[in-house]
Each structure stands twice: as structure tokens, then as C-alpha cells.
Design a protein around this motif. Structure first.
Motif: not given
Length: 158
Positions: A60-62, A72-73, A151, A154-155
Motif C-alpha cells: 500500500r502506498e500514499i 492513495r496508490e 495510511l 486514507s483507506s
């Protein structure tokens, strides 16, 4: 009638350059291509963060931008926004973390642990760090904790 030990001419095909009678004996993972794997810091971004690993491997990326947006990715979900004080605090943590001192992770990742990658714009330079669970330096720990919370938060936005 055909020989059962020989592949049928009509049934044979190639998989990745191997013929029907051949097989791959190399059990080594290919060497990672650093250009493909490197965490990118887009223009106008303050911090990019990637967490990868876990029992069921996930990545997972931000990306946190200077205007407070948290993307977010993939960018499919609505971006979160940080207040000015939160953004300033995150920038301060990135500065105190001394990212340049914690380059690429040298230890092997545990199967159920996480690896963390951070890229931050500090002044005019981009600083990077990679660390693993269980080997996070004390000066970097507050930044990693804050980014992991961000992270997770934001999900849930969408």
C-alpha cells in the motif's frame, strides 16, 4: 499411436521460452530492477510512503502533497486532507528522522513482517529510507508510526 512419454506434436506449446519437454530448474528470484521498485516522489509532493509485507503479502502506498492532499496508490478514492498544523508536524518529523542515514534495508524481511519505504522532500533534496519491522531506528519511528496511521485512515475515505 503416439508414445506416452513424448508430448503430442499438436499438444506441445512454449511457456516463456521453454519447450514442452523442458522445465525450469532455477529456483532463484530474479534480481529486482531498482528503477521499477524505487518509490517515486511526484512533483509537488512532500512525502511518499510504501508499506509492503504481512502474512498475506500486500503493498500500500500514499503520497502527501504540500497542499495537504493525501492520495492513495491508484488515486481512485477521494483524497484526504491534512490541516496546516498536521502537515507542518509531518514535515518536522521527516526532518528529524534523518532519512539519509537510513538508506536501503540490509536485512532480510521476516515472512509476516512489514518493510517501510519513505521518500521525502527536505529543502531541495529528496531523502529516502527503507526499514523493516523490528529494525526501525528510534529517530525514524515517530514518522513511520504517523505514516502508518495516515495510511490506515486514507483507506477508509471514499
Amino acid at each position: 499411436m503416439s508414445d506416452p512419454n513424448q508430448p503430442d506434436a499438436q499438444m506441445s506449446f512454449s511457456l516463456g521460452g521453454l519447450g514442452a519437454g523442458e522445465y525450469d530448474t532455477d529456483l532463484h528470484q530474479p534480481a529486482p530492477n531498482d528503477a521499477d521498485e524505487r518509490l517515486e516522489l511526484p512533483r509537488g509532493a512532500l512525502i511518499a510512503f510504501r508499506r509492503s509485507g504481512g502474512l498475506r503479502f500486500t503493498t500500500r502506498e500514499i503520497t502527501v502533497y504540500r497542499d495537504g492532499r493525501v492520495i492513495r496508490e491508484g488515486g481512485a478514492a477521494r483524497p484526504a486532507h491534512l490541516r496546516d498544523d498536521q502537515l507542518a508536524q509531518l514535515a518536522h518529523m521527516a526532518l528529524r528522522a534523518r532519512l539519509a542515514r537510513h538508506g536501503a534495508a540490509g536485512t532480510r524481511q521476516t515472512p509476516d513482517g512489514y518493510a517501510y519505504e519513505v521518500a521525502a522532500r527536505i529543502g531541495r533534496r529528496v531523502r529516502r529510507a527503507e526499514v523493516q519491522d523490528g529494525a526501525i531506528p528510534a529517530e525514524l519511528a515517530p514518522l513511520i508510526r504517523a505514516l502508518v496511521r495516515l495510511l490506515g485512515r486514507s483507506s477508509m475515505i471514499g
